[in-house]
Design a protein around this motif. Structure first.
Motif, mmCIF file in Angstrom:
data_model
loop_
_atom_site.group_PDB
_atom_site.id
_atom_site.type_symbol
_atom_site.label_atom_id
_atom_site.label_comp_id
_atom_site.label_asym_id
_atom_site.label_seq_id
_atom_site.Cartn_x
_atom_site.Cartn_y
_atom_site.Cartn_z
ATOM 1 N N PRO A 100 16.725 80.759 -107.408
ATOM 2 C CA PRO A 100 16.150 80.703 -105.975
ATOM 3 C C PRO A 100 16.041 81.979 -105.321
ATOM 4 O O PRO A 100 15.152 82.253 -104.240
ATOM 5 C CB PRO A 100 16.963 79.732 -105.172
ATOM 6 C CG PRO A 100 17.904 79.090 -106.259
ATOM 7 C CD PRO A 100 17.977 79.956 -107.472
ATOM 8 N N THR A 101 16.879 82.964 -105.412
ATOM 9 C CA THR A 101 16.970 84.219 -104.729
ATOM 10 C C THR A 101 15.963 85.050 -105.091
ATOM 11 O O THR A 101 15.220 85.721 -104.578
ATOM 12 C CB THR A 101 18.417 84.871 -104.867
ATOM 13 O OG1 THR A 101 19.437 84.205 -104.428
ATOM 14 C CG2 THR A 101 18.417 86.285 -104.024
ATOM 15 N N ALA A 161 8.261 85.897 -103.460
ATOM 16 C CA ALA A 161 7.581 85.218 -102.755
ATOM 17 C C ALA A 161 7.178 86.047 -101.531
ATOM 18 O O ALA A 161 6.061 86.198 -100.916
ATOM 19 C CB ALA A 161 7.839 83.789 -102.292
ATOM 20 N N HIS A 162 8.351 86.702 -101.153
ATOM 21 C CA HIS A 162 8.066 87.772 -99.923
ATOM 22 C C HIS A 162 7.373 88.997 -100.234
ATOM 23 O O HIS A 162 6.564 89.186 -99.206
ATOM 24 C CB HIS A 162 9.514 88.141 -99.529
ATOM 25 C CG HIS A 162 9.643 89.146 -98.344
ATOM 26 N ND1 HIS A 162 9.390 88.617 -96.950
ATOM 27 C CD2 HIS A 162 9.913 90.445 -98.447
ATOM 28 C CE1 HIS A 162 9.540 89.915 -96.305
ATOM 29 N NE2 HIS A 162 9.850 90.819 -97.146
ATOM 30 N N ASN A 190 9.985 77.461 -103.756
ATOM 31 C CA ASN A 190 9.522 78.841 -103.105
ATOM 32 C C ASN A 190 8.153 78.981 -103.366
ATOM 33 O O ASN A 190 7.833 80.051 -102.893
ATOM 34 C CB ASN A 190 10.390 79.857 -103.734
ATOM 35 C CG ASN A 190 11.912 79.875 -103.575
ATOM 36 O OD1 ASN A 190 12.303 80.189 -102.286
ATOM 37 N ND2 ASN A 190 12.712 79.356 -104.328
ATOM 38 N N PHE A 217 13.268 83.978 -106.815
ATOM 39 C CA PHE A 217 11.710 83.643 -106.602
ATOM 40 C C PHE A 217 11.652 83.663 -104.966
ATOM 41 O O PHE A 217 10.368 83.961 -104.604
ATOM 42 C CB PHE A 217 11.810 82.197 -106.805
ATOM 43 C CG PHE A 217 11.739 81.957 -108.432
ATOM 44 C CD1 PHE A 217 11.453 82.769 -109.098
ATOM 45 C CD2 PHE A 217 12.616 80.736 -108.930
ATOM 46 C CE1 PHE A 217 11.679 82.721 -110.657
ATOM 47 C CE2 PHE A 217 12.674 80.562 -110.175
ATOM 48 C CZ PHE A 217 12.233 81.440 -111.288
ATOM 49 N N ARG A 218 12.403 83.391 -104.249
ATOM 50 C CA ARG A 218 12.315 83.933 -102.707
ATOM 51 C C ARG A 218 11.903 85.232 -102.446
ATOM 52 O O ARG A 218 10.879 85.509 -101.590
ATOM 53 C CB ARG A 218 13.438 83.435 -101.981
ATOM 54 C CG ARG A 218 13.678 83.356 -100.424
ATOM 55 C CD ARG A 218 14.621 82.929 -99.650
ATOM 56 N NE ARG A 218 15.399 81.640 -100.320
ATOM 57 C CZ ARG A 218 16.381 81.401 -101.079
ATOM 58 N NH1 ARG A 218 17.160 82.726 -101.061
ATOM 59 N NH2 ARG A 218 16.620 80.469 -101.546
ATOM 60 N N VAL A 219 12.553 86.218 -103.126
ATOM 61 C CA VAL A 219 12.107 87.756 -103.008
ATOM 62 C C VAL A 219 10.734 87.930 -103.603
ATOM 63 O O VAL A 219 9.947 88.756 -102.802
ATOM 64 C CB VAL A 219 13.495 88.372 -103.725
ATOM 65 C CG1 VAL A 219 12.628 89.906 -103.674
ATOM 66 C CG2 VAL A 219 14.499 88.410 -102.964
ATOM 67 N N SER A 277 18.004 91.772 -106.749
ATOM 68 C CA SER A 277 18.157 90.943 -108.027
ATOM 69 C C SER A 277 18.897 91.595 -109.175
ATOM 70 O O SER A 277 19.825 90.896 -109.769
ATOM 71 C CB SER A 277 16.659 90.695 -108.804
ATOM 72 O OG SER A 277 15.742 90.185 -107.898
#
Length: 265
Positions: free
Chosen positions: A138-139, A145-146, A59, A141-143, A222
């Motif tokens: 993954p969830t 990064a967003h 990510n 780190f994706r958030v 999260s």
């Protein structure tokens, strides 16, 4: 006439010393099992660390990397990760040594309970870690990064800080997945009843969100990832407690019903 008290005290002292010697031997065996597994894995320490960081690396922006702010961090952090992995792998042996030490002092029905309890606790803890690694990381780190993209901030982290975050999450979700075991134990020992567990459900739900707010990053998604499984596992614990020990509590209500029906008759 000889005094029996000195012989009794000597026997008690010998028994105490023998227990200390056995405890020492058990600790040494448990420690050696962890060390042996660690030595077997140490060659692959960098690969193990890369596997741990994979959810983050996937990510990060293109060509994104982790950083090292400590001179010795690039050596000790992978060693710490490998040691923790070795401990998790050797945990059944460690638990067996604990079991072998305390088993002589347990009743037969307690011995029958401890085996399944320890095995299910270990399995559930591993499930919690797997859930954190494959779903939560993954969830999150994706958030994150967003959130960073509109700011133009580069998403990166120090490997030591990343390890601290990962261990906290592993522990949080590992303990979360132990909730069914805790609920069953509370009912089994008579501290709570299934009826009482249902009554305090609203407080448990609030507590789940409070714990999630403290442990996870400060975004709603999260927090839901931790709070919702915690609530579901609590409900699973109630169902398991009803199946395992609930029938033993039913007769407590039946006599009152019978008495009432008898009085009415």
């Amino acid at each position: 006439m000889s005094d029996p008290k000195p012989s009794q005290s000597e026997g008690t002292e010998e028994t105490f010393i023998s227990h200390l010697v056995e405890l020492r031997d058990r600790i040494i065996r448990a420690g050696l099992s962890v060390i042996v597994v660690f030595i077997s894995l140490v060659y692959w320490a960098p690969d193990i660390f890369r596997l741990l960081t994979r959810p983050l690396m996937l990510n990060l922006p293109k060509d994104g990397k982790m950083i090292v702010t400590d001179v010795t961090g690039s050596f000790f952090v992978p060693m710490k990760v490998t040691m923790l992995v070795a401990f998790v792998i050797a945990l059944p042996i460690v638990l067996y040594q604990v079991w072998a030490f305390i088993a002589p002092g347990l009743y037969q029905h307690e011995k029958r309970l401890v085996g399944p309890l320890v095995g299910s606790s270990y399995a559930l803890f591993l499930c919690g870690m797997a859930f954190a690694y494959f779903i939560v990381f993954p969830t999150i780190f994706r958030v994150m990064a967003h959130y960073n993209a509109p700011l133009g901030a580069e998403m990166t982290t120090d490997i030591d800080n990343y390890l601290s975050f990962v261990m906290t999450m592993f522990l949080a979700f590992g303990v979360t997945f132990e909730v069914p075991i805790i609920v069953v134990l509370l009912v089994r020992t008579g501290l709570l009843t299934v009826k009482k567990l249902k009554e305090i459900r609203p407080y448990v739900i609030v507590g789940a969100f409070v714990i999630a707010a403290v442990v996870t990053p400060p975004d709603v998604f999260s927090q839901l990832i931790l709070a919702i499984p915690l609530i579901i596992l609590y409900e699973a614990g109630i169902i398991a407690a009803r199946l395992i020990v609930g029938k033993q509590q039913e007769p407590e209500v039946e006599p009152e019903d019978k008495k009432g029906s008898g009085a009415a008759g």
